[in-house]
Design a protein around this motif. Structure first.
Motif, PDB file in Angstrom:
ATOM      1  N   ARG A   5      31.865  14.862  10.406  1.00 46.16           N
ATOM      2  CA  ARG A   5      30.710  15.706  10.663  1.00 46.16           C
ATOM      3  C   ARG A   5      30.786  16.396  12.012  1.00 46.16           C
ATOM      4  NH1 ARG A   5      25.335  12.593   8.515  1.00 46.16           N
ATOM      5  NH2 ARG A   5      26.125  12.005   6.479  1.00 46.16           N
ATOM      6  N   GLY A   6      31.775  16.162  12.789  1.00 49.55           N
ATOM      7  CA  GLY A   6      31.896  16.846  14.072  1.00 49.55           C
ATOM      8  C   GLY A   6      31.050  16.170  15.124  1.00 49.55           C
ATOM      9  N   VAL A   7      29.788  16.576  15.269  1.00 54.16           N
ATOM     10  CA  VAL A   7      28.924  16.008  16.298  1.00 54.16           C
ATOM     11  C   VAL A   7      28.600  14.561  15.979  1.00 54.16           C
ATOM     12  CG1 VAL A   7      26.681  16.176  17.403  1.00 54.16           C
ATOM     13  CG2 VAL A   7      27.966  18.242  16.901  1.00 54.16           C
ATOM     14  N   ALA A   8      28.263  14.308  14.718  1.00 50.58           N
ATOM     15  CA  ALA A   8      27.977  12.928  14.328  1.00 50.58           C
ATOM     16  C   ALA A   8      29.291  12.188  14.130  1.00 50.58           C
ATOM     17  CB  ALA A   8      27.167  12.914  13.044  1.00 50.58           C
ATOM     18  N   SER A   9      29.287  10.906  14.370  1.00 46.91           N
ATOM     19  CA  SER A   9      30.513  10.130  14.213  1.00 46.91           C
ATOM     20  C   SER A   9      30.641   9.576  12.811  1.00 46.91           C
ATOM     21  CB  SER A   9      30.522   8.977  15.222  1.00 46.91           C
ATOM     22  OG  SER A   9      29.405   8.140  15.010  1.00 46.91           O
ATOM     23  N   ILE A  10      29.596   9.757  11.996  1.00 45.53           N
ATOM     24  CA  ILE A  10      29.618   9.227  10.637  1.00 45.53           C
ATOM     25  C   ILE A  10      30.500  10.115   9.775  1.00 45.53           C
ATOM     26  CG2 ILE A  10      28.184   8.619   8.664  1.00 45.53           C
ATOM     27  CD1 ILE A  10      25.833   8.448  10.618  1.00 45.53           C
ATOM     28  N   ALA A  11      31.332   9.541   8.953  1.00 45.18           N
ATOM     29  CA  ALA A  11      32.184  10.304   8.046  1.00 45.18           C
ATOM     30  C   ALA A  11      31.603  10.248   6.653  1.00 45.18           C
ATOM     31  CB  ALA A  11      33.596   9.742   8.047  1.00 45.18           C
ATOM     32  N   PHE A 108      26.948  25.865  -5.842  1.00 40.07           N
ATOM     33  CA  PHE A 108      26.008  25.884  -4.721  1.00 40.07           C
ATOM     34  C   PHE A 108      26.788  26.353  -3.494  1.00 40.07           C
ATOM     35  CE2 PHE A 108      22.449  23.098  -2.617  1.00 40.07           C
ATOM     36  CZ  PHE A 108      21.995  24.218  -1.938  1.00 40.07           C
ATOM     37  N   VAL A 109      26.557  27.604  -3.094  1.00 37.85           N
ATOM     38  CA  VAL A 109      27.306  28.212  -1.999  1.00 37.85           C
ATOM     39  C   VAL A 109      26.482  28.143  -0.719  1.00 37.85           C
ATOM     40  CG1 VAL A 109      28.396  30.319  -1.138  1.00 37.85           C
ATOM     41  CG2 VAL A 109      28.524  29.748  -3.576  1.00 37.85           C
ATOM     42  N   VAL A 110      27.068  27.597   0.325  1.00 39.29           N
ATOM     43  CA  VAL A 110      26.439  27.511   1.642  1.00 39.29           C
ATOM     44  C   VAL A 110      27.076  28.592   2.509  1.00 39.29           C
ATOM     45  CG1 VAL A 110      26.021  26.041   3.647  1.00 39.29           C
ATOM     46  CG2 VAL A 110      26.107  25.034   1.349  1.00 39.29           C
ATOM     47  N   SER A 111      26.336  29.658   2.806  1.00 38.21           N
ATOM     48  CA  SER A 111      26.955  30.750   3.566  1.00 38.21           C
ATOM     49  C   SER A 111      27.391  30.271   4.940  1.00 38.21           C
ATOM     50  CB  SER A 111      26.002  31.945   3.686  1.00 38.21           C
ATOM     51  OG  SER A 111      24.909  31.651   4.540  1.00 38.21           O
ATOM     52  N   HIS A 112      26.567  29.452   5.585  1.00 38.76           N
ATOM     53  CA  HIS A 112      26.905  28.811   6.856  1.00 38.76           C
ATOM     54  C   HIS A 112      25.830  27.765   7.117  1.00 38.76           C
ATOM     55  CE1 HIS A 112      23.945  31.772   7.980  1.00 38.76           C
ATOM     56  NE2 HIS A 112      23.863  31.303   9.206  1.00 38.76           N
ATOM     57  N   ASN A 113      26.049  26.917   8.111  1.00 35.48           N
ATOM     58  CA  ASN A 113      25.228  25.720   8.229  1.00 35.48           C
ATOM     59  C   ASN A 113      24.085  25.815   9.232  1.00 35.48           C
ATOM     60  OD1 ASN A 113      26.240  23.755   6.273  1.00 35.48           O
ATOM     61  ND2 ASN A 113      28.188  24.035   7.341  1.00 35.48           N
ATOM     62  N   ASP A 114      23.504  26.990   9.408  1.00 34.75           N
ATOM     63  CA  ASP A 114      22.280  27.107  10.191  1.00 34.75           C
ATOM     64  C   ASP A 114      21.106  26.580   9.365  1.00 34.75           C
ATOM     65  OD1 ASP A 114      23.686  28.192  12.248  1.00 34.75           O
ATOM     66  OD2 ASP A 114      22.785  30.192  12.141  1.00 34.75           O
ATOM     67  N   ALA A 115      20.111  26.036  10.059  1.00 35.88           N
ATOM     68  CA  ALA A 115      19.014  25.342   9.378  1.00 35.88           C
ATOM     69  C   ALA A 115      18.150  26.262   8.531  1.00 35.88           C
ATOM     70  CB  ALA A 115      18.146  24.616  10.405  1.00 35.88           C
ATOM     71  N   ASP A 116      18.171  27.576   8.808  1.00 41.83           N
ATOM     72  CA  ASP A 116      17.378  28.491   7.988  1.00 41.83           C
ATOM     73  C   ASP A 116      18.119  28.910   6.724  1.00 41.83           C
ATOM     74  OD1 ASP A 116      19.185  29.921   9.605  1.00 41.83           O
ATOM     75  OD2 ASP A 116      17.994  31.753   9.480  1.00 41.83           O
ATOM     76  N   HIS A 117      19.314  28.379   6.516  1.00 39.56           N
ATOM     77  CA  HIS A 117      20.067  28.655   5.293  1.00 39.56           C
ATOM     78  C   HIS A 117      20.318  27.389   4.478  1.00 39.56           C
ATOM     79  CE1 HIS A 117      21.375  32.940   6.017  1.00 39.56           C
ATOM     80  NE2 HIS A 117      20.841  32.609   7.180  1.00 39.56           N
ATOM     81  N   SER A 146      24.926  20.620  14.610  1.00 39.53           N
ATOM     82  CA  SER A 146      24.398  19.393  15.221  1.00 39.53           C
ATOM     83  C   SER A 146      22.902  19.286  14.971  1.00 39.53           C
ATOM     84  CB  SER A 146      24.691  19.387  16.725  1.00 39.53           C
ATOM     85  OG  SER A 146      24.151  20.551  17.328  1.00 39.53           O
ATOM     86  N   THR A 147      22.511  19.315  13.695  1.00 43.11           N
ATOM     87  CA  THR A 147      21.093  19.256  13.351  1.00 43.11           C
ATOM     88  C   THR A 147      20.847  18.158  12.327  1.00 43.11           C
ATOM     89  OG1 THR A 147      21.324  20.840  11.525  1.00 43.11           O
ATOM     90  CG2 THR A 147      20.846  21.747  13.715  1.00 43.11           C
ATOM     91  N   GLN A 148      19.621  17.659  12.300  1.00 47.13           N
ATOM     92  CA  GLN A 148      19.253  16.675  11.290  1.00 47.13           C
ATOM     93  C   GLN A 148      19.296  17.284   9.893  1.00 47.13           C
ATOM     94  OE1 GLN A 148      15.444  15.055  12.394  1.00 47.13           O
ATOM     95  NE2 GLN A 148      16.293  13.821  14.070  1.00 47.13           N
TER      96      GLN A 148
END
Length: 476
Positions: A5-11, A108-117, A146-148
């Protein structure tokens, strides 16, 4: 394979298929397409389009200051691009999908991982995996946030063992009955992995029609797309990038894509000022009819393969400079949609060949003696450089002279012209109203506008008399 996950250490233990891995094909994605190199540019298939069978539906859902788009293929496969803002946790999207009787999300396409998308990602996955027929696969550009909201999304993928693909330029998503090509993000990422500038960009083709979805791509990714693909970006419908921000939907992209119409998704009272005045000015300069989910509401575009028909919940201005004159419609409104306009693929719709949108006859005059004899909305060459070749011809269809001095002509966006005092048409006489400037004569009048008036893709000519009574209304 494990995706950190990058920021989180959980895989998260999910099946992650990296784009470009030796021609791997699985569960709907083909990663074997050749990537652009210094001497070779990957381009969408420019061969003659395959004849379309059935209807493609593209639903631009009104989710406020956010984005969510549902595609339903001719074979009834579904694709969801983004899921709305984190503040409503997928509520608007799930309600809309339920009203459309969608029981499975195939892609299910995720354009990018901003919270408003990705705000509704977790809720959509949880709902369809536990209460409906599941999610076929998720397609993600692979840049963490790096968001919940991002954490909850990956938790849902893990909990329900949903297949997750890192998706890159050159991939093709096998969406039944439709050609779907991934044009971004490239390898390597642009701008040190900036999320907006590495959005998943999709070009969807159905027959001669095409749709271009650019996520939140801004100037750097748009410049890359124009350089890499040029005129092959051409699209019948363009989803405005980054909610219509000033840094997206550039002049270069508009010139390459040459859209017949543009859809903007943002809130009516956007705290960011979306859509920006700069973007609207670029659209207006190119006379592109523009629909805004904040005033038109849910916007459904259907393609039969040669043209697209736009239906919206509300009638509102489509002139880019008049968008804000429309009244707001709240996200989640359940009003039905009604057909507004039809746009042909590849070329602008000429008003002197009316487009039939109801399966029957073209719209008729309702005026009595004054009729529209001909409309030329698409001037030869660039409309902006040939304003007087854009015109409306009015004719007196009655048996007696008709005085029209002081009567007013208006387009859908409310721009008006008043006939000079003393203008009278004899029986069967005509007068041509040109958009540009010139010297009025008995047969030719001039609006005096410095830019095109009549939308190439469809508009309504309305004439009112001196008592403000409508005497003529002609749609094309």
């Amino acid at each position: 394979m494990v995706w950190s996950r990058g920021v989180a250490s959980i895989a998260v233990a999910v099946l992650l298929v990296l784009a470009g891995c030796g021609g791997f094909v699985a569960n709907g994605i083909d990663s074997g397409a050749t990537q652009p190199t210094a001497t070779e540019t990957a381009t969408p298939d420019s061969s003659s389009p395959v004849a379309a069978n059935g209807t493609l539906e593209v639903h631009f859902i009104n989710v406020g200051q956010s984005v969510a788009t549902l595609l339903v293929s001719p074979d009834n496969e579904t694709m969801l691009i983004d899921s709305g803002d984190f503040t409503d946790d997928g509520e608007y999207v799930l309600q809309y999908l339920d009203r459309q009787d969608i029981d499975r999300v195939d892609h299910f396409v995720v354009s990018h991982n901003d919270a408003d998308h990705i705000g509704g990602n977790a809720a959509v996955i949880r709902h369809y995996e536990t209460e409906e027929n599941g999610v076929g696969a998720v397609y993600d550009p692979g840049i963490a946030a790096s968001t919940q909201t991002y954490e909850r999304y990956l938790d849902a993928v893990d909990a329900h063992n949903v297949t997750l693909y890192e998706t890159r330029e050159g991939d093709r998503i096998r969406f039944a009955g439709v050609e779907t090509t991934v044009l971004g993000p490239p390898e390597p990422y642009l701008e040190n992995g900036d999320r907006n500038e590495n959005s998943i960009v999709l070009r969807v083709e159905h027959g001669e029609t095409s749709f271009l979805f650019t996520g939140d791509a801004e100037d750097k990714q748009e410049a890359y797309l124009v350089d890499a693909y040029g005129a092959t970006l051409r699209a019948t419908v363009l989803k405005a990038g980054h909610h219509g921000s000033a840094s997206s939907t550039s002049g270069a992209l508009l010139d390459a894509a040459d859209p017949r119409t543009v859809i903007v998704s943002s809130a009516y009272d956007s705290q960011y000022g979306h859509p920006s005045n700069e973007t609207l000015a670029r659209l207006a300069a190119r006379s592109v009819p523009t629909y805004w989910t904040a005033t038109h509401g849910d916007t459904v575009v259907t393609s039969g393969g040669t043209a697209v028909t736009v239906s919206t919940q509300r009638a509102a201005p489509t002139d880019p400079l008049s968008l804000r004159a429309g009244d707001p419609i709240a996200p989640g409104a359940t009003d039905p949609v009604s057909e507004r306009a039809t746009y042909r693929a590849g070329v602008s719709v000429r008003a002197d060949t009316p487009v039939v949108t109801d399966g029957g006859t073209p719209a008729e005059n309702t005026s009595g003696d004054l009729v529209v004899d001909r409309i030329r909305a698409d001037a030869a060459g660039d409309d902006r450089d040939n304003l007087n070749d854009e015109y409306v011809v009015f004719r007196n269809a009655g048996a007696a002279p008709l005085s029209i001095g002081g009567w007013t002509v208006a387009d859908e966006s409310g721009r008006t012209y008043a006939f000079p005092e003393g203008v009278t048409l004899g029986p069967d006489e005509t007068v041509t109203l040109h958009t540009g400037s010139g010297t009025d004569t008995a047969t030719d009048l001039y609006w005096g506008s410095e830019r095109p008036i009549w939308n190439n893709g469809g508009d309504t000519v309305t004439v009112t008399d001196v008592d403000n009574e409508t005497v003529l209304e002609r749609s094309y």
